[in-house]
Design an enzyme around this catalytic site. Structure first.
Site, PDB file in Angstrom:
ATOM      1  N   HIS A 330     -30.408 -28.006   2.227  1.00  0.00           N
ATOM      2  CA  HIS A 330     -30.707 -29.456   1.658  1.00  0.00           C
ATOM      3  C   HIS A 330     -31.243 -29.053   0.294  1.00  0.00           C
ATOM      4  O   HIS A 330     -31.855 -28.095   0.169  1.00  0.00           O
ATOM      5  CB  HIS A 330     -31.668 -29.937   2.642  1.00  0.00           C
ATOM      6  CG  HIS A 330     -31.719 -31.561   2.226  1.00  0.00           C
ATOM      7  ND1 HIS A 330     -32.449 -32.093   1.173  1.00  0.00           N
ATOM      8  CD2 HIS A 330     -31.031 -32.474   3.061  1.00  0.00           C
ATOM      9  CE1 HIS A 330     -32.211 -33.292   1.284  1.00  0.00           C
ATOM     10  NE2 HIS A 330     -31.307 -33.718   2.022  1.00  0.00           N
ATOM     11  N   ASP A 387     -28.084 -33.683   9.885  1.00  0.00           N
ATOM     12  CA  ASP A 387     -26.724 -33.801  10.495  1.00  0.00           C
ATOM     13  C   ASP A 387     -26.654 -33.000  11.500  1.00  0.00           C
ATOM     14  O   ASP A 387     -25.474 -33.103  12.187  1.00  0.00           O
ATOM     15  CB  ASP A 387     -25.577 -33.734   9.319  1.00  0.00           C
ATOM     16  CG  ASP A 387     -25.771 -34.560   8.148  1.00  0.00           C
ATOM     17  OD1 ASP A 387     -26.102 -34.753   7.049  1.00  0.00           O
ATOM     18  OD2 ASP A 387     -25.370 -36.160   8.602  1.00  0.00           O
TER      19      ASP A 387
HETATM   20  C1  SDX Z   1     -27.169 -34.787   3.585  1.00  0.00           C
HETATM   21  O1  SDX Z   1     -29.406 -35.300  -0.731  1.00  0.00           O
HETATM   22  C2  SDX Z   1     -29.540 -36.030   0.521  1.00  0.00           C
HETATM   23  O2  SDX Z   1     -30.750 -36.379   0.663  1.00  0.00           O
HETATM   24  C3  SDX Z   1     -28.556 -35.827   1.583  1.00  0.00           C
HETATM   25  C4  SDX Z   1     -29.054 -36.431   2.800  1.00  0.00           C
HETATM   26  C5  SDX Z   1     -29.345 -37.824   2.667  1.00  0.00           C
HETATM   27  O3  SDX Z   1     -30.212 -38.238   3.793  1.00  0.00           O
HETATM   28  O4  SDX Z   1     -28.875 -38.349   2.052  1.00  0.00           O
HETATM   29  O5  SDX Z   1     -30.329 -35.454   3.305  1.00  0.00           O
HETATM   30  C6  SDX Z   1     -27.928 -36.258   3.745  1.00  0.00           C
HETATM   31  O6  SDX Z   1     -26.052 -34.834   2.803  1.00  0.00           O
HETATM   32  C7  SDX Z   1     -27.701 -33.912   4.310  1.00  0.00           C
HETATM   33  C8  SDX Z   1     -26.894 -32.395   3.879  1.00  0.00           C
HETATM   34  C9  SDX Z   1     -25.538 -32.300   4.652  1.00  0.00           C
HETATM   35  N1  SDX Z   1     -24.650 -31.396   4.089  1.00  0.00           N
HETATM   36  C10 SDX Z   1     -24.447 -30.085   4.866  1.00  0.00           C
HETATM   37  O7  SDX Z   1     -25.080 -29.966   6.091  1.00  0.00           O
HETATM   38  C11 SDX Z   1     -23.438 -29.191   4.340  1.00  0.00           C
HETATM   39  C12 SDX Z   1     -23.944 -28.009   4.549  1.00  0.00           C
HETATM   40  N2  SDX Z   1     -25.183 -27.689   3.642  1.00  0.00           N
HETATM   41  C13 SDX Z   1     -24.397 -27.221   2.025  1.00  0.00           C
HETATM   42  O8  SDX Z   1     -23.483 -27.522   1.844  1.00  0.00           O
HETATM   43  C14 SDX Z   1     -25.847 -27.306   1.339  1.00  0.00           C
HETATM   44  O9  SDX Z   1     -26.944 -26.741   1.890  1.00  0.00           O
HETATM   45  C15 SDX Z   1     -26.059 -28.813   0.618  1.00  0.00           C
HETATM   46  C16 SDX Z   1     -24.916 -29.336  -0.186  1.00  0.00           C
HETATM   47  C17 SDX Z   1     -26.868 -29.683   1.395  1.00  0.00           C
HETATM   48  C18 SDX Z   1     -27.320 -28.405  -0.585  1.00  0.00           C
HETATM   49  O10 SDX Z   1     -26.730 -27.573  -1.534  1.00  0.00           O
HETATM   50  P1  SDX Z   1     -27.160 -27.143  -2.765  1.00  0.00           P
HETATM   51  O11 SDX Z   1     -28.747 -27.665  -2.816  1.00  0.00           O
HETATM   52  O12 SDX Z   1     -26.555 -27.393  -3.931  1.00  0.00           O
HETATM   53  O13 SDX Z   1     -27.655 -25.725  -2.386  1.00  0.00           O
HETATM   54  P2  SDX Z   1     -26.591 -24.428  -2.994  1.00  0.00           P
HETATM   55  O14 SDX Z   1     -25.219 -24.829  -2.504  1.00  0.00           O
HETATM   56  O15 SDX Z   1     -27.010 -24.194  -4.288  1.00  0.00           O
HETATM   57  O16 SDX Z   1     -27.178 -23.323  -1.961  1.00  0.00           O
HETATM   58  C19 SDX Z   1     -28.251 -22.544  -2.126  1.00  0.00           C
HETATM   59  C20 SDX Z   1     -27.907 -21.278  -1.411  1.00  0.00           C
HETATM   60  C21 SDX Z   1     -26.412 -20.453  -1.818  1.00  0.00           C
HETATM   61  O17 SDX Z   1     -26.167 -19.162  -1.760  1.00  0.00           O
HETATM   62  P3  SDX Z   1     -26.517 -18.195  -3.055  1.00  0.00           P
HETATM   63  O18 SDX Z   1     -25.690 -18.643  -4.168  1.00  0.00           O
HETATM   64  O19 SDX Z   1     -27.910 -18.514  -3.514  1.00  0.00           O
HETATM   65  O20 SDX Z   1     -26.365 -16.842  -2.783  1.00  0.00           O
HETATM   66  O21 SDX Z   1     -27.806 -21.265  -0.127  1.00  0.00           O
HETATM   67  C22 SDX Z   1     -26.369 -21.148   0.436  1.00  0.00           C
HETATM   68  C23 SDX Z   1     -25.468 -21.270  -0.715  1.00  0.00           C
HETATM   69  O22 SDX Z   1     -24.030 -20.594  -0.700  1.00  0.00           O
HETATM   70  N3  SDX Z   1     -26.217 -22.338   1.365  1.00  0.00           N
HETATM   71  C24 SDX Z   1     -25.543 -22.038   2.461  1.00  0.00           C
HETATM   72  C25 SDX Z   1     -25.712 -23.128   3.137  1.00  0.00           C
HETATM   73  N4  SDX Z   1     -26.141 -24.073   2.367  1.00  0.00           N
HETATM   74  C26 SDX Z   1     -26.549 -23.557   1.057  1.00  0.00           C
HETATM   75  N5  SDX Z   1     -25.123 -20.872   3.085  1.00  0.00           N
HETATM   76  C27 SDX Z   1     -24.726 -21.096   4.307  1.00  0.00           C
HETATM   77  N6  SDX Z   1     -24.653 -22.355   5.010  1.00  0.00           N
HETATM   78  C28 SDX Z   1     -25.083 -23.527   4.509  1.00  0.00           C
HETATM   79  N7  SDX Z   1     -24.880 -24.660   5.026  1.00  0.00           N
END
Ligand code: SDX
Length: 452
Positions: A330, A387
């Protein structure tokens, strides 16, 4: 029910509600090392959370912009609606902790709270529920619109179109400047989203639309419209209705998430509130946002069994594999999403009460256990989010996976409209217009075709 009966006293409060003002606590000196020029910018703070640098004068004083793709460190607005402390895993709706609202409140009471800023008294609650109940029907013309969709259209594709088209039926009450128009539209959207959602589902299964029944509560009415058929009476399971109401509370608002920020940005242009909500639905659809609940269930089905969990976690860590653990991570929560905790407990309770054993819950629990011990997830503070478990409950309620994000949209409509109202009630809406860093070609002369 004629809108003339919409009493204004219950709604005037949100118009006059005093919103917390920003307090300027200090200044921060920004020195441009290229020329020694300095700008002293105010540090502003609100009621809770980190203070911020007010950079409004930065470009004028130093000729500099800030650069923050994804707005990781950027506040786009001030708001009195929802507070999140990502490190502590705290979520407050108008100051009330989400776990207390989950335990004691109802979705419509929470919708009132988000819109008006405080819990309704008995008379206000009755009046609000009465108005929502009496605005659940949709124009018959919308059925013709629905019938134009291909039978296998994704329900979110239908929702984006059909919700936006509501504006075509209410052009006499969409003026963002008019408090009455603002409030009747808020009521209509909260009231009609379940009706539209159920119609999308009925269209996809080729069954007749079921009209909303005023004698049912908000969630029972929705389940009746989803699963009722003309051939026989439909008995709503109170366990399912209660579980749905709780999920709607948990999904109602979440500060400046992508879809809410979209609603605010579209609203800043003066677009009508229905168009703003339609833009929020479109933004929510993405798998990185509200589309994640559908993606989680598909992922759990793909993993299939606890024996495949370790492999899935390894894939999620592999930068060469675009597989991600959907429902994990998140932008704000660097601790457990408090909503995920509540939904995880709810999973066990609802499945037990419904007498369902879903092996996907075992897979989800195993996935959570392995991931939360893995350094990759621990270092990046990746925890289950709202989720991760919600889809298992929706599945137990027999809601098809393609409808999961539609469920999220029904609930989030309360938050979207509360933010839209807050932005418009404040009166000083500035159009949102971010800048950019240009990295394209410098100015060059046109080349005639014969010389290319
Ligand atoms: C919702 O914003 C809100 O409040 C949203 C929400 C709401 O109520 O409105 O809470 C609802 O959208 C919840 C989130 C649902 N999405 C997912 O579950 C999809 C999977 N999660 C990711 O795509 C990600 O965690 C996000 C999009 C939720 C957050 O992305 P960020 O903050 O941009 O973080 P990032 O992509 O920069 O990740 C940081 C690191 C990265 O690795 P490095 O580059 O540091 O090596 O963490 C890794 C990412 O690759 N990473 C994951 C991961 N999520 C982040 N690796 C594996 N699996 C994951 N799910």
């Amino acid at each position: 029910m004629g809108d003339a009966l919409l009493s204004t006293h219950a709604y005037s409060k949100s118009e006059s509600l005093e919103y917390g003002e920003l307090k300027m606590s200090n200044t921060i000196a920004i020195v441009d090392s290229r020329n020694g020029k300095q700008a002293d910018l105010p540090i502003v703070s609100g009621a809770l959370g980190d203070p911020a640098i007010d950079i409004a004068k930065l470009n004028k004083e130093l000729g500099l912009f800030t650069y923050d793709p994804g707005f990781v460190s950027t506040c786009s607005t001030k708001s009195a609606i929802t507070f999140i402390d990502g490190d502590q895993g705290v979520l407050l709706y108008r100051g009330y902790p989400i776990d207390q609202l989950a335990q004691h409140s109802s979705f419509l009471e929470v919708a009132y709270l988000l819109i008006h800023g405080d819990l309704p008294g008995p008379a206000q609650k009755t009046e609000f529920e009465h108005h929502v109940t009496h605005h659940t029907m949709i124009h018959e013309g919308l059925k013709l619109f629905m019938n134009g969709f291909h039978y296998n259209a994704h329900p979110m594709a239908m929702m984006v179109g059909i919700a936006g088209s509501l504006a075509a039926f209410y052009h006499d009450s969409l003026d963002p400047e008019d408090p009455q128009h603002r409030m009747i539209t808020a009521i209509r959207l909260i009231a009609k989203m379940p009706t539209l959602a159920a119609a999308c589902y009925k269209h996809s299964v080729g069954q007749p639309y079921v009209y909303p029944k005023n004698n049912l509560d908000y969630c029972s009415r929705f389940l009746d419209m989803m699963f009722g058929v003309p051939a026989e009476p439909y008995e709503v399971n109170p366990i399912a209705a209660k579980a749905l109401d709780l999920l709607f509370i948990l999904h109602a608002d979440h500060e400046q998430n992508a879809s809410t920020s979209t609603v605010r940005l579209v609203g800043s242009t003066g677009a009508n509130p229905i168009a703003c909500i339609a833009s929020g639905i479109a933004a929510l659809w993405g798998p990185a946002h509200g589309g994640a609940n559908e993606a989680v269930l598909k992922m759990l089905n793909e993993i299939g069994d606890k024996s495949n969990v370790a492999r899935a976690v390894e894939r999620a860590k592999d930068k060469n594999d675009n597989f991600r653990l959907m429902g994990f991570g998140h932008r704000v929560y660097k601790n457990f999403d408090p909503r995920a905790k509540i939904i995880r407990e709810m999973c066990h309770k609802v499945l037990n009460e419904l007498g369902i054993h879903d092996p996907l819950l075992d897979v989800a629990m195993a996935l959570e256990e392995v991931a939360l011990k893995d350094d990759y997830f621990v270092e990046r503070k990746l925890y289950p989010n709202v989720d991760f478990y919600s889809g298992i409950i929706y599945k137990a309620l027999k809601i098809p996976v393609e409808m999961f994000t539609v469920m999220f949209a029904i609930a989030r409509t309360a938050g979207w409209i509360a933010h839209w109202l807050e932005q418009n009630a404040a009166g000083d809406v500035k159009i949102g217009r971010p800048r950019q860093i240009y990295v394209g070609p410098k100015s060059r002369d046109y080349v005639p075709l014969g010389q290319r």
